[in-house]
Motif scaffolding. Sequence first.
Motif, PDB file in Angstrom:
ATOM      1  N   ASP A 116      32.096 130.987  82.482  1.00  0.00           N
ATOM      2  CA  ASP A 116      31.860 132.309  83.012  1.00  0.00           C
ATOM      3  C   ASP A 116      33.082 133.430  82.694  1.00  0.00           C
ATOM      4  OD1 ASP A 116      30.507 134.061  84.081  1.00  0.00           O
ATOM      5  OD2 ASP A 116      30.221 133.140  85.406  1.00  0.00           O
TER       6      ASP A 116
ATOM      7  N   ASN B  41      33.412 136.273  83.412  1.00  0.00           N
ATOM      8  CA  ASN B  41      32.624 136.953  84.326  1.00  0.00           C
ATOM      9  C   ASN B  41      33.362 137.355  85.680  1.00  0.00           C
ATOM     10  OD1 ASN B  41      30.393 138.945  82.912  1.00  0.00           O
ATOM     11  ND2 ASN B  41      29.644 137.390  82.671  1.00  0.00           N
ATOM     12  N   GLU B  42      34.332 135.753  86.095  1.00  0.00           N
ATOM     13  CA  GLU B  42      34.987 135.588  87.500  1.00  0.00           C
ATOM     14  C   GLU B  42      36.293 135.679  87.240  1.00  0.00           C
ATOM     15  OE1 GLU B  42      33.075 134.555  90.547  1.00  0.00           O
ATOM     16  OE2 GLU B  42      31.149 134.740  89.077  1.00  0.00           O
ATOM     17  N   ASN B  43      36.830 135.934  87.740  1.00  0.00           N
ATOM     18  CA  ASN B  43      38.173 136.134  87.599  1.00  0.00           C
ATOM     19  C   ASN B  43      39.374 135.275  88.373  1.00  0.00           C
ATOM     20  OD1 ASN B  43      39.840 138.326  86.852  1.00  0.00           O
ATOM     21  ND2 ASN B  43      40.616 139.402  89.126  1.00  0.00           N
TER      22      ASN B  43
ATOM     23  N   ASP C 171      37.301 132.098  90.753  1.00  0.00           N
ATOM     24  CA  ASP C 171      36.564 130.951  90.522  1.00  0.00           C
ATOM     25  C   ASP C 171      36.124 130.643  89.682  1.00  0.00           C
ATOM     26  OD1 ASP C 171      36.736 130.122  93.303  1.00  0.00           O
ATOM     27  OD2 ASP C 171      35.058 131.705  93.818  1.00  0.00           O
ATOM     28  N   HIS C 172      36.141 129.379  88.810  1.00  0.00           N
ATOM     29  CA  HIS C 172      35.754 128.861  87.169  1.00  0.00           C
ATOM     30  C   HIS C 172      34.917 128.732  87.198  1.00  0.00           C
ATOM     31  CE1 HIS C 172      37.229 124.928  87.091  1.00  0.00           C
ATOM     32  NE2 HIS C 172      37.815 125.008  88.123  1.00  0.00           N
TER      33      HIS C 172
ATOM     34  N   VAL D  81      40.013 137.887  93.457  1.00  0.00           N
ATOM     35  CA  VAL D  81      38.789 138.505  93.926  1.00  0.00           C
ATOM     36  C   VAL D  81      38.563 139.624  94.808  1.00  0.00           C
ATOM     37  CG1 VAL D  81      36.767 137.773  96.376  1.00  0.00           C
ATOM     38  CG2 VAL D  81      39.178 136.212  94.910  1.00  0.00           C
TER      39      VAL D  81
ATOM     40  N   GLU E  37      37.936 141.707  90.968  1.00  0.00           N
ATOM     41  CA  GLU E  37      37.171 141.273  90.424  1.00  0.00           C
ATOM     42  C   GLU E  37      35.710 142.681  91.550  1.00  0.00           C
ATOM     43  OE1 GLU E  37      33.338 137.436  90.795  1.00  0.00           O
ATOM     44  OE2 GLU E  37      35.576 137.427  90.189  1.00  0.00           O
TER      45      GLU E  37
ATOM     46  N   SER F 172      27.082 139.412  85.974  1.00  0.00           N
ATOM     47  CA  SER F 172      26.801 138.086  86.561  1.00  0.00           C
ATOM     48  C   SER F 172      26.329 137.549  85.000  1.00  0.00           C
ATOM     49  CB  SER F 172      25.473 137.792  87.493  1.00  0.00           C
ATOM     50  OG  SER F 172      25.347 136.713  87.888  1.00  0.00           O
TER      51      SER F 172
ATOM     52  N   ASP G  96      24.773 126.664  90.824  1.00  0.00           N
ATOM     53  CA  ASP G  96      25.645 127.855  90.105  1.00  0.00           C
ATOM     54  C   ASP G  96      24.251 129.119  91.181  1.00  0.00           C
ATOM     55  OD1 ASP G  96      28.017 126.798  89.936  1.00  0.00           O
ATOM     56  OD2 ASP G  96      27.408 126.099  88.602  1.00  0.00           O
TER      57      ASP G  96
ATOM     58  N   ALA H 108      25.468 132.335  93.461  1.00  0.00           N
ATOM     59  CA  ALA H 108      25.650 133.593  93.100  1.00  0.00           C
ATOM     60  C   ALA H 108      24.840 134.474  93.516  1.00  0.00           C
ATOM     61  CB  ALA H 108      25.205 133.488  91.560  1.00  0.00           C
TER      62      ALA H 108
ATOM     63  N   LYS I 257      26.895 134.687  96.570  1.00  0.00           N
ATOM     64  CA  LYS I 257      28.059 135.499  96.502  1.00  0.00           C
ATOM     65  C   LYS I 257      26.918 137.638  96.626  1.00  0.00           C
ATOM     66  CE  LYS I 257      31.630 133.529  94.352  1.00  0.00           C
ATOM     67  NZ  LYS I 257      32.477 133.841  92.500  1.00  0.00           N
TER      68      LYS I 257
END
Length: 295
Positions: free
Chosen positions: A146, A148-150, A152-153, A193, A196, A207, A218, A222, A225
Motif C-alpha cells: 500500500d 498510500n502509507e508513508n 506503516d507498511h 507520519v 503523510e 486510502s 486492516d 483504517a 485512523k
Amino acid sequence: MNPNFSFIILTFNEEIHLTRLLDSIKQLSAPTFILDSGSTDKTLVIAAAYNAQVQHHPFENHPKQWDFALKNFKINTPWIIGLDADQMVTPELFAKLSDFKNEEYSDVNGIYFNRKNIFQGKWIRYGGYYPMYQLKMFRKGIGFSDLNENMDHRFIVSGNTQIWKDGHIIEENLKENDLSFWYAKHQKYSELVAKEEFERLMGLRTSALHPTLLGNPDERKAWLKKLWWQLPLYIRPYLYFTYRMLFQLGIFEGKNGIKFHYMQGLWFRLQVDKKLNILKKRNKVPYERNQSKRS
C-alpha cells in the motif's frame, strides 16, 4: 524446494537479527529473497550462507521498498510471505506452514499471522498490542504494498482472507534495547507520519482500503485512523495513551511495558502532532481545511 511459497525479507544492517530469522524458516526449504538497502555489517555474508537471493535498492520508506521487492524479484511460487528481519517464526507457525498446500486454499488470497511484540525482553501483551493480526502471506500477483502509507507498511489483497490465530511471528528489535536508537528511529518515523497526514489533509493521498469497523484487521485499523485524524492535535495523544493504559489494560504491563506504552503511545504521537502543526502553519492551512474529512 518448497513449491507453495517464497519468503521476502527487507534488511539494513541486520546481522544481529538475520540468522535468528533464517534459522526459524530454514527447514521449510522455501525460496528466500532479501532486498537490502546498503548494509555495511555482516548481513550480506549471512544471506549468502543461507543461499538467499539478494538485490539492492536505496531505502525511502517501507511501503516503497516492499513495492520494489514484489515487482523485481522473480517469484515462481503461488504464495509470498513478507517478513521483517527482526521477526522470527514460532514452532507452532512453522508447523502450519509445513502443512500448507496451495490447493487447500483455492478460495483464499491472503492470510493474517498473529504477532507478538517483544520490547527489551518483555512481551507487550496489553495496550492493544495483542492479538495483533498482520497480513503477511498472500498470493503472487494479487497482494501488493500500500503506497498510500508513508511509514506503516501493509499488504493488501482483494478477495477472501483468513486469520491464523494460533502460531505467531515474534517481533523483537534488539537494537531498540538502546533507547537512544529507539528515540532516533521514531523521530524519523514521526516526520514520515506527519508528512503523510498533512498530505491526506491536503487531498494528496487517499486510502487504498475501505475503512470499516466490521471489516478485516486492516480495514478496522483504517477506520480507527480515520477517526484519529478528526481529533484535535495535542489532545489526541493523551486520549490515546489513557485509553491504552486504562481500557486496554496497559497499566498491568509492568515497568518495561509501561515505558513502551508511554514512548510509543504518547511521546511519539506528540512528536507527530508537533511536526504536523509546523507543516500546517508553514503552508497556511485554513481552519476549514483543518476540519475537513480525510480519507
